[in-house]
Design an enzyme around this catalytic site. Structure first.
Site, PDB file in Angstrom:
ATOM      1  N   GLY A 136      -2.928  39.080  49.609  1.00  6.34           N
ATOM      2  CA  GLY A 136      -3.669  38.477  48.652  1.00  6.34           C
ATOM      3  C   GLY A 136      -2.982  37.063  47.961  1.00  6.34           C
ATOM      4  N   ARG A 137      -1.796  37.265  47.745  1.00  2.00           N
ATOM      5  CA  ARG A 137      -0.958  36.035  47.262  1.00  2.00           C
ATOM      6  C   ARG A 137      -1.017  34.966  48.202  1.00  2.00           C
ATOM      7  NH1 ARG A 137       1.787  40.416  47.110  1.00  2.00           N
ATOM      8  NH2 ARG A 137       3.857  40.530  47.918  1.00  2.00           N
TER       9      ARG A 137
ATOM     10  N   LYS B 289      -3.629  51.250  38.048  1.00  2.14           N
ATOM     11  CA  LYS B 289      -5.097  51.280  38.725  1.00  2.14           C
ATOM     12  C   LYS B 289      -5.609  52.864  38.801  1.00  2.14           C
ATOM     13  CE  LYS B 289      -5.470  46.841  41.231  1.00  2.14           C
ATOM     14  NZ  LYS B 289      -5.688  46.261  42.438  1.00  2.14           N
TER      15      LYS B 289
ATOM     16  N   GLU C 135     -12.595  45.818  39.586  1.00  2.00           N
ATOM     17  CA  GLU C 135     -12.875  44.465  38.958  1.00  2.00           C
ATOM     18  C   GLU C 135     -13.887  43.538  39.454  1.00  2.00           C
ATOM     19  OE1 GLU C 135      -8.414  45.422  37.934  1.00  2.00           O
ATOM     20  OE2 GLU C 135      -9.825  45.305  39.781  1.00  2.00           O
TER      21      GLU C 135
ATOM     22  N   HIS D  30       6.852  20.074  23.645  1.00  2.03           N
ATOM     23  CA  HIS D  30       6.572  20.329  22.269  1.00  2.03           C
ATOM     24  C   HIS D  30       6.447  21.772  21.843  1.00  2.03           C
ATOM     25  CE1 HIS D  30       6.436  16.055  21.280  1.00  2.03           C
ATOM     26  NE2 HIS D  30       6.162  15.724  22.460  1.00  2.03           N
TER      27      HIS D  30
ATOM     28  N   GLU E  56       5.187  39.210  41.987  1.00  2.72           N
ATOM     29  CA  GLU E  56       4.561  40.207  42.607  1.00  2.72           C
ATOM     30  C   GLU E  56       5.390  40.380  44.146  1.00  2.72           C
ATOM     31  OE1 GLU E  56       0.204  41.476  42.661  1.00  2.72           O
ATOM     32  OE2 GLU E  56       0.335  40.454  44.505  1.00  2.72           O
TER      33      GLU E  56
ATOM     34  N   LYS F 158     -11.307  41.695  50.051  1.00  2.00           N
ATOM     35  CA  LYS F 158     -10.940  42.036  51.421  1.00  2.00           C
ATOM     36  C   LYS F 158     -11.746  43.431  51.707  1.00  2.00           C
ATOM     37  CE  LYS F 158      -6.974  41.544  53.176  1.00  2.00           C
ATOM     38  NZ  LYS F 158      -5.468  41.501  53.618  1.00  2.00           N
TER      39      LYS F 158
END
Length: 553
Positions: A277-278, A516, A222, A394, A363, A216
């Site tokens: 964001g999510r 961060k 990153e 399993h 979050e 954004k």
């Protein structure tokens, strides 16, 4: 701001504590079914998806609740103002009060074009404009009208983002792969570990690769580092920076940074500050989805979510499917002491769904401060985990059946497979496990039953199952774009309901910032000579050891 401090001070909470002490913790599910043959009919709800006229069945009957439990939980929802906060969200009010923002991802999938405003200004036209841009661009790329700098058709798409700019598109493109254009190869790069971008580039051709840079602000460390690496790789072959315009687009709102990078502003796809964001896969961040499955299918994806939004907005709490899901989560977290929640899809295409839900849930509700700035007096934010079944059976299902922890679980199945191989035998086996696991967790196996099988006395305790382990079963017809949209929206509103009851802000994420900030400081130290300083002894020692091993001391 909600009109209460702590949910635990409310009369409904106190009543639930008393109910749990007298009834809740002693519920034996198989006895509840025996005493009430109508339990399944009473505690299951069918969501009718107007987007594609399909149905999704939500069976809550294998949960540790009685009629009285549900009445008290609904009373809690009313006393905590779930309806009021829900209406404020749909009205575009700034319910994300720490950032003074609306929480309006529901506007991104408003396919009915109902009036929706933020600060008195309609957002419908802006949303539709971006969608039209996405449609035009995705159709150009898919048809071959959009070509690379040498005139070749785009064959590879690399989405570079992180967090919601990665998890959502990855999950949705995997889940809807049956609808994809298989002539396109997708890569998603998120990790700052250079391996992630290097592996994506190794199998790509600069002449036929399109990069989607999803940030954004266009300053996410990153993402921009990975984007610069991709740009340098591209220019090694293309040479001319003018060619960037044919191979890079930005999912961003920062025109200055986007154009500085070399991307034509016409190749920007924006979204507003009220898109978290999510919750952003419904926005321009979903461009990779539209490119892969086609815009018509992407629109169906939005429509399915919109249908669930309307159910959540308009259905009384007693029959409101996401509200009931959220109330059950609170019931287990705060009255049974459950710390985790399992989501296990019986569908290989949904293999990234639990990872997506981890960000959505943890979050959002990994918070300890209420809307009145007090530390909570109860548990919030369950640890969500999951893997597709039958693989999961399993690995960790042993813990569900015989462990000491109560782990509420959601099982998800589509009756109809996209790949009905071997005459449907695979799907029948998959479905049999879906039903059997939920039933086994509920009924368990008594010592008498084990002894009746001729089991040696010393093994009887080891083969005994207590049962009454709660599950919610979600049964769809088929995982279509509209069905997936509805399922994601269901979990969004479950998360909303939890946060409203806990009186926390589910829509900020300050907890990710501290690491961060420290990382930026330490990065500078790593890039300069010397051991650095100002850290605790452990961190300083680790930095020195790393620099020595990396040859940077």
């Amino acid at each position: 701001m909600a009109g209460f401090d702590q949910a635990s001070f409310l009369p409904s909470w106190k009543a639930l504590e008393e109910h749990h002490a007298s009834t809740g913790k002693s519920i034996i599910l198989k006895e509840e079914f025996k005493n009430n043959p109508q339990r399944f009919n009473q505690l299951s709800h069918t969501f009718k998806n107007s987007a594609d006229n399909s149905e999704i069945l939500f069976d809550f009957s294998k949960n540790l609740v009685t009629d009285e439990t549900l009445k008290l939980l609904v009373r809690l929802a009313k006393e905590t103002g779930v309806e009021k906060l829900r209406d404020e969200m749909f009205n575009g009010d700034p319910i994300n009060f720490t950032e003074n923002r609306a929480v309006y991802h529901v506007a991104l999938r408003n396919v009915s074009n109902s009036p929706m405003k933020v600060n008195g200004n309609s957002v419908v036209e802006g949303v539709n404009s971006v969608l039209e841009h996405m449609k035009e661009f995705s159709e150009q790329v898919r048809s071959g009208e959009w070509k690379g700098y040498t005139g070749k058709k785009i064959k590879t798409i690399i989405n570079i983002g992180i967090g919601g700019s990665d998890l959502g598109p990855v999950m949705v493109t995997e889940a809807l792969k049956p609808y994809a254009d298989r002539s396109l190869t997708l890569h998603f790069v998120s990790n700052i570990d250079g391996t992630h971008v290097a592996e994506a580039l190794k199998s790509s051709d600069p002449e036929t690769t399109l990069f989607l840079i999803a940030s954004k602000t266009f300053t996410t460390a990153e993402t921009i580092t990975n984007a610069q690496t991709a740009k340098a790789w591209f220019l090694q072959t293309a040479k001319n920076e003018a060619h960037i315009a044919k191979h890079f687009v930005a999912l961003s709102t920062n025109e200055a940074e986007v154009t500085r990078f070399g991307i034509d502003k016409k190749n920007m796809f924006g979204f507003e500050s009220w898109v978290g964001g999510r919750y952003s896969v419904w926005s321009a961040i979903g461009l990779s989805v539209a490119l892969y499955i086609g815009f018509d299918n992407f629109h169906q994806f939005l429509a399915g979510a919109h249908a669930m939004d309307q159910h959540f907005k308009n259905t009384p709490l007693e029959q409101n499917i996401p509200v009931l899901g959220g109330l059950l989560s609170v019931w287990y977290s705060d009255f049974f002491g459950a710390q985790t929640h399992l989501v296990s899809p019986f569908d290989q295409y949904l293999h990234r769904f639990p990872a997506y839900l981890q960000q959505l849930s943890m979050e959002s509700n990994g918070k300890a401060i209420t809307r009145t700035d007090d530390y909570v007096r109860y548990t919030t934010g369950a640890i969500l985990f999951g893997e597709p079944a039958t693989n999961a059976q399993h690995s960790f299902f042993q813990l569900l059946h015989q462990g000491t922890k109560l782990i509420p679980a959601d099982f998800i199945l589509a009756a109809e497979s996209h790949n009905p191989v071997d005459g449907g035998k695979h799907q029948t086996m998959l479905a049999s496990n879906f039903f059997a696991q939920a039933e086994a967790l509920m009924v368990g196996k008594s010592p008498d039953q084990v002894r009746g099988e001729g089991t040696p006395r010393n093994l009887v305790p080891h083969k005994t199952f207590t049962g009454s382990r709660p599950t919610t079963s979600i049964l769809a017809q088929k995982i279509t774009p509209a069905t997936l949209g509805a399922l994601i929206a269901y979990y969004e509103h479950v998360t909303f309901t939890e946060g409203a009851i806990w009186n926390i802000n589910s829509f900020d994420q300050w907890g990710v910032e501290l690491g961060k900030v420290l990382a930026k400081k330490i990065q500078t130290e790593l890039e300069t000579e010397g051991a650095g300083g100002g850290h605790d002894a452990s961190t300083s020692g680790l930095i020195a050891a790393y620099k020595q091993k990396a040859g940077r001391l």
